[in-house]
Design an enzyme around this catalytic site. Structure first.
Site, PDB file in Angstrom:
ATOM      1  N   ARG A  47      37.521  57.822 -41.943  1.00  0.00           N
ATOM      2  CA  ARG A  47      36.348  58.645 -41.607  1.00  0.00           C
ATOM      3  C   ARG A  47      35.529  58.941 -42.860  1.00  0.00           C
ATOM      4  O   ARG A  47      34.306  58.995 -42.822  1.00  0.00           O
ATOM      5  CB  ARG A  47      36.788  59.945 -40.896  1.00  0.00           C
ATOM      6  CG  ARG A  47      35.666  60.917 -40.647  1.00  0.00           C
ATOM      7  CD  ARG A  47      35.886  61.841 -39.454  1.00  0.00           C
ATOM      8  NE  ARG A  47      37.230  62.387 -39.319  1.00  0.00           N
ATOM      9  CZ  ARG A  47      37.770  63.318 -40.119  1.00  0.00           C
ATOM     10  NH1 ARG A  47      37.085  63.826 -41.117  1.00  0.00           N
ATOM     11  NH2 ARG A  47      39.012  63.733 -39.903  1.00  0.00           N
ATOM     12  N   TYR A  99       9.956  57.935 -31.426  1.00  0.00           N
ATOM     13  CA  TYR A  99      11.055  57.448 -30.594  1.00  0.00           C
ATOM     14  C   TYR A  99      11.449  58.557 -29.611  1.00  0.00           C
ATOM     15  O   TYR A  99      11.760  59.677 -29.999  1.00  0.00           O
ATOM     16  CB  TYR A  99      12.242  57.055 -31.469  1.00  0.00           C
ATOM     17  CG  TYR A  99      13.395  56.575 -30.649  1.00  0.00           C
ATOM     18  CD1 TYR A  99      13.318  55.359 -29.987  1.00  0.00           C
ATOM     19  CD2 TYR A  99      14.541  57.334 -30.502  1.00  0.00           C
ATOM     20  CE1 TYR A  99      14.357  54.922 -29.197  1.00  0.00           C
ATOM     21  CE2 TYR A  99      15.585  56.908 -29.711  1.00  0.00           C
ATOM     22  CZ  TYR A  99      15.484  55.699 -29.070  1.00  0.00           C
ATOM     23  OH  TYR A  99      16.507  55.267 -28.281  1.00  0.00           O
ATOM     24  N   ASP A 171      11.274  57.119 -40.360  1.00  0.00           N
ATOM     25  CA  ASP A 171      12.030  56.231 -39.477  1.00  0.00           C
ATOM     26  C   ASP A 171      11.454  54.825 -39.674  1.00  0.00           C
ATOM     27  O   ASP A 171      10.348  54.532 -39.241  1.00  0.00           O
ATOM     28  CB  ASP A 171      11.885  56.705 -38.021  1.00  0.00           C
ATOM     29  CG  ASP A 171      12.718  55.885 -37.043  1.00  0.00           C
ATOM     30  OD1 ASP A 171      13.003  54.710 -37.345  1.00  0.00           O
ATOM     31  OD2 ASP A 171      13.069  56.405 -35.962  1.00  0.00           O
ATOM     32  N   LYS A 196      18.668  47.843 -33.868  1.00  0.00           N
ATOM     33  CA  LYS A 196      17.498  47.024 -33.576  1.00  0.00           C
ATOM     34  C   LYS A 196      17.462  45.789 -34.480  1.00  0.00           C
ATOM     35  O   LYS A 196      18.306  44.932 -34.353  1.00  0.00           O
ATOM     36  CB  LYS A 196      16.236  47.887 -33.676  1.00  0.00           C
ATOM     37  CG  LYS A 196      16.375  49.264 -32.995  1.00  0.00           C
ATOM     38  CD  LYS A 196      16.598  49.163 -31.498  1.00  0.00           C
ATOM     39  CE  LYS A 196      17.015  50.480 -30.841  1.00  0.00           C
ATOM     40  NZ  LYS A 196      16.205  51.646 -31.123  1.00  0.00           N
TER      41      LYS A 196
END
Ligand SMILES: *Cc1c(COP(=O)(O)O)cnc(C)c1O
Length: 373
Positions: A47, A99, A171, A196
Protein backbone atom coordinates in the site's frame (compact mmCIF):
# COMPACT_ATOMS: atom_id res chain seq x y z
CA UNK A 1 15.37 11.99 -22.70
CA UNK A 2 12.80 13.37 -25.10
CA UNK A 3 9.16 12.53 -24.38
CA UNK A 4 8.97 9.71 -26.95
CA UNK A 5 12.03 8.05 -25.39
CA UNK A 6 10.86 8.63 -21.82
CA UNK A 7 7.54 6.94 -22.69
CA UNK A 8 9.48 3.75 -23.45
CA UNK A 9 12.34 3.92 -20.94
CA UNK A 10 11.58 6.17 -17.95
CA UNK A 11 11.10 4.25 -14.68
CA UNK A 12 12.29 0.94 -16.16
CA UNK A 13 15.59 -0.76 -15.47
CA UNK A 14 16.83 -3.92 -17.14
CA UNK A 15 19.11 -6.01 -14.94
CA UNK A 16 19.74 -9.05 -12.72
CA UNK A 17 18.67 -11.73 -12.19
CA UNK A 18 17.27 -12.33 -15.68
CA UNK A 19 17.69 -9.10 -17.65
CA UNK A 20 14.05 -9.14 -18.78
CA UNK A 21 13.18 -6.25 -21.13
CA UNK A 22 9.52 -6.13 -20.08
CA UNK A 23 9.31 -5.58 -16.30
CA UNK A 24 8.13 -8.33 -13.93
CA UNK A 25 4.85 -7.97 -12.10
CA UNK A 26 5.65 -8.06 -8.37
CA UNK A 27 2.57 -9.42 -6.59
CA UNK A 28 4.12 -9.63 -3.12
CA UNK A 29 2.34 -7.34 -0.66
CA UNK A 30 5.21 -7.46 1.83
CA UNK A 31 9.00 -7.21 1.66
CA UNK A 32 11.73 -8.60 3.93
CA UNK A 33 13.30 -6.36 6.52
CA UNK A 34 17.06 -6.15 6.98
CA UNK A 35 19.03 -6.75 10.21
CA UNK A 36 19.41 -3.01 10.68
CA UNK A 37 15.60 -2.60 10.63
CA UNK A 38 15.63 -1.09 7.16
CA UNK A 39 14.16 -2.42 3.93
CA UNK A 40 17.00 -3.39 1.59
CA UNK A 41 14.65 -3.65 -1.42
CA UNK A 42 13.24 -0.16 -0.80
CA UNK A 43 9.71 -1.44 -0.15
CA UNK A 44 7.94 -2.36 3.09
CA UNK A 45 4.26 -3.00 2.29
CA UNK A 46 2.51 -2.66 -1.05
CA UNK A 47 0.00 0.00 0.00
CA UNK A 48 2.95 2.30 0.72
CA UNK A 49 4.99 1.39 -2.34
CA UNK A 50 5.49 -1.39 -4.84
CA UNK A 51 8.01 -1.83 -7.68
CA UNK A 52 5.38 -1.66 -10.46
CA UNK A 53 3.72 1.45 -9.04
CA UNK A 54 7.10 3.08 -8.48
CA UNK A 55 8.03 2.46 -12.13
CA UNK A 56 4.78 3.98 -13.37
CA UNK A 57 5.09 6.96 -11.02
CA UNK A 58 8.65 7.63 -12.15
CA UNK A 59 7.64 7.46 -15.82
CA UNK A 60 4.73 9.88 -15.30
CA UNK A 61 6.90 12.20 -13.22
CA UNK A 62 9.40 12.46 -16.06
CA UNK A 63 6.74 12.85 -18.77
CA UNK A 64 5.13 15.77 -16.92
CA UNK A 65 8.39 17.31 -15.69
CA UNK A 66 7.37 17.28 -12.01
CA UNK A 67 9.14 16.47 -8.73
CA UNK A 68 6.92 13.63 -7.50
CA UNK A 69 4.11 11.47 -8.88
CA UNK A 70 1.35 9.53 -7.09
CA UNK A 71 -0.76 6.80 -8.68
CA UNK A 72 -4.28 5.83 -7.66
CA UNK A 73 -6.87 3.19 -8.51
CA UNK A 74 -8.86 5.62 -10.71
CA UNK A 75 -8.89 9.21 -11.89
CA UNK A 76 -11.62 10.01 -9.35
CA UNK A 77 -9.46 8.58 -6.53
CA UNK A 78 -6.63 10.89 -7.66
CA UNK A 79 -9.01 13.89 -7.64
CA UNK A 80 -10.37 12.90 -4.22
CA UNK A 81 -6.80 12.68 -2.85
CA UNK A 82 -6.29 16.36 -3.66
CA UNK A 83 -9.51 17.33 -1.85
CA UNK A 84 -8.54 15.15 1.11
CA UNK A 85 -5.60 17.49 1.75
CA UNK A 86 -8.13 20.31 2.41
CA UNK A 87 -9.98 21.02 5.65
CA UNK A 88 -13.65 21.90 6.32
CA UNK A 89 -14.40 25.46 5.24
CA UNK A 90 -11.86 25.49 2.40
CA UNK A 91 -13.00 26.63 -1.03
CA UNK A 92 -12.13 25.61 -4.60
CA UNK A 93 -12.58 27.60 -7.82
CA UNK A 94 -13.79 25.19 -10.50
CA UNK A 95 -14.38 25.60 -14.25
CA UNK A 96 -18.00 25.75 -15.46
CA UNK A 97 -17.31 22.88 -17.84
CA UNK A 98 -15.52 19.79 -16.58
CA UNK A 99 -15.50 16.01 -16.31
CA UNK A 100 -19.04 15.36 -15.16
CA UNK A 101 -18.44 13.08 -12.14
CA UNK A 102 -16.78 16.04 -10.41
CA UNK A 103 -20.23 17.58 -10.02
CA UNK A 104 -21.47 14.57 -8.08
CA UNK A 105 -18.28 14.44 -6.01
CA UNK A 106 -18.69 18.13 -5.06
CA UNK A 107 -22.46 18.12 -4.48
CA UNK A 108 -23.03 14.69 -2.96
CA UNK A 109 -19.78 13.84 -1.15
CA UNK A 110 -17.56 16.83 -0.48
CA UNK A 111 -20.47 19.04 0.64
CA UNK A 112 -20.67 16.78 3.72
CA UNK A 113 -17.09 17.79 4.52
CA UNK A 114 -17.93 21.49 4.07
CA UNK A 115 -15.66 22.01 1.08
CA UNK A 116 -17.09 24.90 -0.98
CA UNK A 117 -17.02 25.19 -4.77
CA UNK A 118 -17.58 28.05 -7.23
CA UNK A 119 -18.06 27.19 -10.90
CA UNK A 120 -16.71 29.89 -13.20
CA UNK A 121 -16.07 30.54 -16.85
CA UNK A 122 -12.27 30.08 -16.97
CA UNK A 123 -12.11 31.92 -20.29
CA UNK A 124 -13.04 35.10 -18.37
CA UNK A 125 -9.94 35.79 -16.26
CA UNK A 126 -11.60 38.59 -14.28
CA UNK A 127 -14.37 36.14 -13.31
CA UNK A 128 -11.67 33.77 -12.02
CA UNK A 129 -10.21 36.57 -9.85
CA UNK A 130 -13.66 37.56 -8.61
CA UNK A 131 -14.43 33.98 -7.55
CA UNK A 132 -11.44 33.86 -5.18
CA UNK A 133 -12.42 34.05 -1.50
CA UNK A 134 -10.27 34.31 1.65
CA UNK A 135 -10.81 30.55 2.13
CA UNK A 136 -9.92 29.58 -1.46
CA UNK A 137 -7.09 27.03 -1.67
CA UNK A 138 -7.24 25.65 -5.23
CA UNK A 139 -7.97 26.79 -8.79
CA UNK A 140 -8.96 23.77 -10.91
CA UNK A 141 -8.63 23.70 -14.70
CA UNK A 142 -9.48 21.22 -17.40
CA UNK A 143 -8.42 22.05 -20.96
CA UNK A 144 -9.66 21.13 -23.54
CA UNK A 145 -12.83 20.76 -21.48
CA UNK A 146 -15.39 17.98 -21.56
CA UNK A 147 -17.48 18.00 -23.74
CA UNK A 148 -17.37 21.29 -25.67
CA UNK A 149 -13.57 21.59 -25.83
CA UNK A 150 -13.28 25.01 -24.27
CA UNK A 151 -9.66 26.08 -23.93
CA UNK A 152 -8.30 27.64 -20.72
CA UNK A 153 -5.16 29.77 -20.84
CA UNK A 154 -3.06 27.77 -18.37
CA UNK A 155 -0.28 30.33 -18.06
CA UNK A 156 -2.74 33.13 -17.25
CA UNK A 157 -4.70 31.07 -14.70
CA UNK A 158 -1.50 29.77 -13.05
CA UNK A 159 -0.35 33.36 -12.66
CA UNK A 160 -3.60 34.28 -10.90
CA UNK A 161 -3.12 31.29 -8.57
CA UNK A 162 0.49 32.30 -7.88
CA UNK A 163 -0.53 35.90 -7.13
CA UNK A 164 -3.09 34.74 -4.55
CA UNK A 165 -0.95 31.93 -3.07
CA UNK A 166 -3.29 29.18 -4.37
CA UNK A 167 -2.56 25.76 -5.78
CA UNK A 168 -3.27 25.48 -9.52
CA UNK A 169 -4.38 22.04 -10.68
CA UNK A 170 -4.82 20.96 -14.31
CA UNK A 171 -6.72 17.87 -15.41
CA UNK A 172 -4.45 16.90 -18.32
CA UNK A 173 -6.29 13.68 -19.21
CA UNK A 174 -7.45 14.74 -22.67
CA UNK A 175 -4.26 16.24 -24.13
CA UNK A 176 -1.79 13.92 -22.29
CA UNK A 177 1.78 15.10 -21.54
CA UNK A 178 2.62 14.49 -25.20
CA UNK A 179 0.48 17.46 -26.29
CA UNK A 180 0.38 19.73 -23.24
CA UNK A 181 2.70 20.22 -20.26
CA UNK A 182 0.86 22.19 -17.57
CA UNK A 183 3.83 22.30 -15.16
CA UNK A 184 5.94 24.06 -17.78
CA UNK A 185 3.08 26.57 -18.12
CA UNK A 186 3.16 27.28 -14.36
CA UNK A 187 0.66 24.77 -12.88
CA UNK A 188 1.49 23.16 -9.53
CA UNK A 189 -0.34 19.87 -9.98
CA UNK A 190 -1.20 17.76 -13.03
CA UNK A 191 -4.02 15.23 -12.72
CA UNK A 192 -4.66 12.26 -15.01
CA UNK A 193 -7.26 9.64 -15.50
CA UNK A 194 -4.75 7.08 -16.83
CA UNK A 195 -7.84 5.04 -17.79
CA UNK A 196 -7.95 7.07 -21.02
CA UNK A 197 -5.00 7.76 -23.36
CA UNK A 198 -2.17 6.67 -21.05
CA UNK A 199 -3.54 3.14 -20.58
CA UNK A 200 -4.87 3.58 -24.08
CA UNK A 201 -6.80 0.33 -24.66
CA UNK A 202 -9.98 0.67 -22.54
CA UNK A 203 -8.87 -2.19 -20.28
CA UNK A 204 -7.44 -0.65 -17.10
CA UNK A 205 -8.66 2.03 -14.66
CA UNK A 206 -6.18 4.36 -13.01
CA UNK A 207 -5.40 7.88 -11.89
CA UNK A 208 -2.29 9.92 -11.22
CA UNK A 209 -1.06 13.22 -9.81
CA UNK A 210 2.25 14.85 -10.69
CA UNK A 211 3.40 17.71 -8.46
CA UNK A 212 6.06 20.38 -8.89
CA UNK A 213 7.82 21.73 -5.76
CA UNK A 214 5.26 22.08 -2.89
CA UNK A 215 7.06 19.91 -0.33
CA UNK A 216 4.25 20.18 2.27
CA UNK A 217 1.50 19.36 -0.22
CA UNK A 218 3.52 16.35 -1.43
CA UNK A 219 3.84 15.10 2.16
CA UNK A 220 0.06 15.39 2.57
CA UNK A 221 -0.56 13.54 -0.69
CA UNK A 222 1.84 10.77 0.31
CA UNK A 223 -0.12 10.37 3.55
CA UNK A 224 -3.46 10.30 1.72
CA UNK A 225 -2.17 7.78 -0.82
CA UNK A 226 -0.80 5.33 1.71
CA UNK A 227 -3.23 5.87 4.62
CA UNK A 228 -6.46 6.09 2.60
CA UNK A 229 -5.15 3.31 0.36
CA UNK A 230 -6.81 4.07 -3.00
CA UNK A 231 -3.86 2.55 -4.81
CA UNK A 232 -3.71 0.58 -8.09
CA UNK A 233 -2.68 -3.08 -8.18
CA UNK A 234 0.72 -4.12 -9.58
CA UNK A 235 -0.96 -5.57 -12.71
CA UNK A 236 -2.88 -2.33 -13.31
CA UNK A 237 0.36 -0.36 -13.02
CA UNK A 238 2.07 -2.77 -15.40
CA UNK A 239 -0.74 -2.48 -17.99
CA UNK A 240 -0.72 1.32 -17.77
CA UNK A 241 3.05 1.50 -18.13
CA UNK A 242 2.84 -0.80 -21.16
CA UNK A 243 0.16 1.45 -22.65
CA UNK A 244 2.40 4.50 -22.24
CA UNK A 245 5.06 2.87 -24.44
CA UNK A 246 2.85 3.36 -27.50
CA UNK A 247 1.33 6.68 -26.38
CA UNK A 248 3.46 8.85 -28.71
CA UNK A 249 2.57 6.73 -31.76
CA UNK A 250 -1.12 6.50 -30.82
CA UNK A 251 -1.38 10.25 -30.25
CA UNK A 252 0.09 10.97 -33.69
CA UNK A 253 -2.61 8.80 -35.32
CA UNK A 254 -5.38 10.22 -33.07
CA UNK A 255 -4.45 13.82 -33.85
CA UNK A 256 -4.21 13.17 -37.59
CA UNK A 257 -7.53 11.26 -37.73
CA UNK A 258 -9.31 13.89 -35.63
CA UNK A 259 -8.04 16.76 -37.75
CA UNK A 260 -9.34 14.99 -40.89
CA UNK A 261 -12.71 14.18 -39.31
CA UNK A 262 -13.12 17.73 -37.98
CA UNK A 263 -12.60 19.33 -41.36
CA UNK A 264 -14.82 16.71 -43.05
CA UNK A 265 -17.61 17.24 -40.47
CA UNK A 266 -17.43 21.01 -40.90
CA UNK A 267 -18.33 20.48 -44.57
CA UNK A 268 -21.42 18.37 -43.83
CA UNK A 269 -24.60 20.45 -44.27
CA UNK A 270 -26.47 18.29 -41.71
CA UNK A 271 -23.93 19.12 -38.99
CA UNK A 272 -25.01 22.30 -37.19
CA UNK A 273 -21.89 22.99 -35.14
CA UNK A 274 -18.48 21.54 -34.45
CA UNK A 275 -16.28 21.89 -31.38
CA UNK A 276 -12.59 21.21 -32.07
CA UNK A 277 -9.76 23.52 -30.94
CA UNK A 278 -7.72 22.71 -34.07
CA UNK A 279 -10.16 24.55 -36.33
CA UNK A 280 -9.22 28.23 -36.82
CA UNK A 281 -12.92 29.03 -36.30
CA UNK A 282 -12.71 27.77 -32.68
CA UNK A 283 -12.96 30.81 -30.34
CA UNK A 284 -9.75 29.85 -28.50
CA UNK A 285 -7.75 28.48 -31.42
CA UNK A 286 -4.83 30.85 -30.72
CA UNK A 287 -4.53 29.81 -27.05
CA UNK A 288 -4.75 26.13 -28.02
CA UNK A 289 -2.09 26.58 -30.71
CA UNK A 290 0.18 28.33 -28.21
CA UNK A 291 -0.07 25.85 -25.32
CA UNK A 292 -0.62 22.52 -27.13
CA UNK A 293 1.72 20.67 -29.48
CA UNK A 294 -1.30 19.31 -31.35
CA UNK A 295 -5.06 19.44 -30.86
CA UNK A 296 -5.80 15.95 -29.62
CA UNK A 297 -8.17 13.09 -30.37
CA UNK A 298 -11.45 14.48 -29.02
CA UNK A 299 -14.13 16.50 -30.79
CA UNK A 300 -17.83 17.09 -30.45
CA UNK A 301 -20.43 18.15 -32.96
CA UNK A 302 -24.08 19.14 -32.90
CA UNK A 303 -26.99 18.07 -35.06
CA UNK A 304 -30.05 20.29 -35.57
CA UNK A 305 -32.24 18.38 -33.09
CA UNK A 306 -31.81 15.97 -30.19
CA UNK A 307 -33.66 13.28 -32.16
CA UNK A 308 -31.18 13.57 -35.03
CA UNK A 309 -28.23 13.47 -32.64
CA UNK A 310 -29.52 10.33 -30.96
CA UNK A 311 -30.23 8.79 -34.35
CA UNK A 312 -26.61 9.35 -35.47
CA UNK A 313 -25.25 7.73 -32.28
CA UNK A 314 -27.53 4.73 -32.82
CA UNK A 315 -26.90 4.45 -36.57
CA UNK A 316 -23.09 4.28 -36.38
CA UNK A 317 -21.92 0.72 -36.92
CA UNK A 318 -18.12 0.67 -36.81
CA UNK A 319 -18.09 3.52 -34.29
CA UNK A 320 -19.43 2.16 -31.01
CA UNK A 321 -21.84 4.06 -28.78
CA UNK A 322 -20.12 3.98 -25.40
CA UNK A 323 -18.77 6.27 -22.73
CA UNK A 324 -15.09 6.89 -21.95
CA UNK A 325 -12.34 7.89 -24.35
CA UNK A 326 -8.71 7.58 -25.32
CA UNK A 327 -8.77 3.95 -26.47
CA UNK A 328 -7.94 2.42 -29.84
CA UNK A 329 -11.65 2.14 -30.81
CA UNK A 330 -13.54 5.24 -31.94
CA UNK A 331 -16.48 5.91 -29.57
CA UNK A 332 -19.50 8.18 -29.92
CA UNK A 333 -21.68 9.40 -27.08
CA UNK A 334 -24.77 11.54 -26.50
CA UNK A 335 -23.40 13.39 -23.48
CA UNK A 336 -26.51 15.20 -22.18
CA UNK A 337 -28.35 11.93 -21.56
CA UNK A 338 -25.34 10.46 -19.76
CA UNK A 339 -24.85 13.53 -17.57
CA UNK A 340 -28.46 13.60 -16.38
CA UNK A 341 -30.83 16.32 -15.23
CA UNK A 342 -28.27 18.87 -13.97
CA UNK A 343 -26.37 18.75 -17.28
CA UNK A 344 -25.82 21.99 -19.21
CA UNK A 345 -24.56 20.14 -22.31
CA UNK A 346 -26.72 20.83 -25.41
CA UNK A 347 -28.93 17.80 -26.10
CA UNK A 348 -27.98 18.09 -29.79
CA UNK A 349 -24.34 17.31 -29.00
CA UNK A 350 -22.40 14.13 -29.77
CA UNK A 351 -18.91 13.55 -28.44
CA UNK A 352 -16.40 11.57 -30.44
CA UNK A 353 -13.24 9.91 -29.08
CA UNK A 354 -11.29 9.21 -32.24
CA UNK A 355 -9.30 5.97 -32.31
CA UNK A 356 -6.71 4.27 -34.44
CA UNK A 357 -8.88 3.09 -37.36
CA UNK A 358 -8.38 4.28 -40.94
CA UNK A 359 -9.99 7.73 -41.20
CA UNK A 360 -11.85 6.80 -44.43
CA UNK A 361 -13.68 3.98 -42.61
CA UNK A 362 -14.67 6.38 -39.84
CA UNK A 363 -15.94 8.96 -42.34
CA UNK A 364 -17.94 6.34 -44.25
CA UNK A 365 -19.59 5.19 -41.04
CA UNK A 366 -20.42 8.75 -39.89
CA UNK A 367 -21.59 9.64 -43.39
CA UNK A 368 -24.21 6.88 -43.59
CA UNK A 369 -25.37 7.69 -40.03
CA UNK A 370 -25.67 11.45 -40.70
CA UNK A 371 -27.38 10.97 -44.11
CA UNK A 372 -30.04 8.71 -42.59
CA UNK A 373 -30.83 11.19 -39.78
C1 LIG B 1 -12.37 9.84 -17.10
C2 LIG B 1 -11.98 11.17 -16.60
C3 LIG B 1 -11.82 11.41 -15.22
C4 LIG B 1 -12.13 10.36 -14.16
O1 LIG B 1 -11.27 9.28 -14.24
P1 LIG B 1 -11.66 7.75 -13.87
O2 LIG B 1 -10.42 7.01 -14.21
O3 LIG B 1 -12.87 7.40 -14.70
O4 LIG B 1 -11.99 7.72 -12.42
C5 LIG B 1 -11.42 12.68 -14.83
N1 LIG B 1 -11.18 13.65 -15.74
C6 LIG B 1 -11.33 13.46 -17.06
C7 LIG B 1 -11.06 14.58 -18.01
C8 LIG B 1 -11.73 12.21 -17.54
O5 LIG B 1 -11.88 12.03 -18.86
Amino acid sequence: MRLETAAVHAGRTVGPPDWAISPHIVLSTTFERGEDGGYPGGHQYSRGSNPNRLALEECLRQLEGGDEAFCFGSGMAAIQAIFQTLKPGDHVVMPDQFYWALRGLADDVLSRWQIGFSWVDMQDLSAVERAIQPTTRIIWTETPSNPQLKITDLEAVSNIALKHGLLSVCDNTWPTPLLQQPIELGCDVVMHSTTKYLGGHSDVLGGALVVKDNVNFRTSLRQVQSLCGGVPSPFECWLTLRGIESLPARMRVCCENTRLLASWLSNQPAVAKIHFPGLPSHPHFDTAARQMRDFGGMLSFEMETEAKARHVANACKLIKQATSLGGTHTLIEHRASVEGTKSTTPNTLLRLSVGQEHPADLMEDLHQAILSA
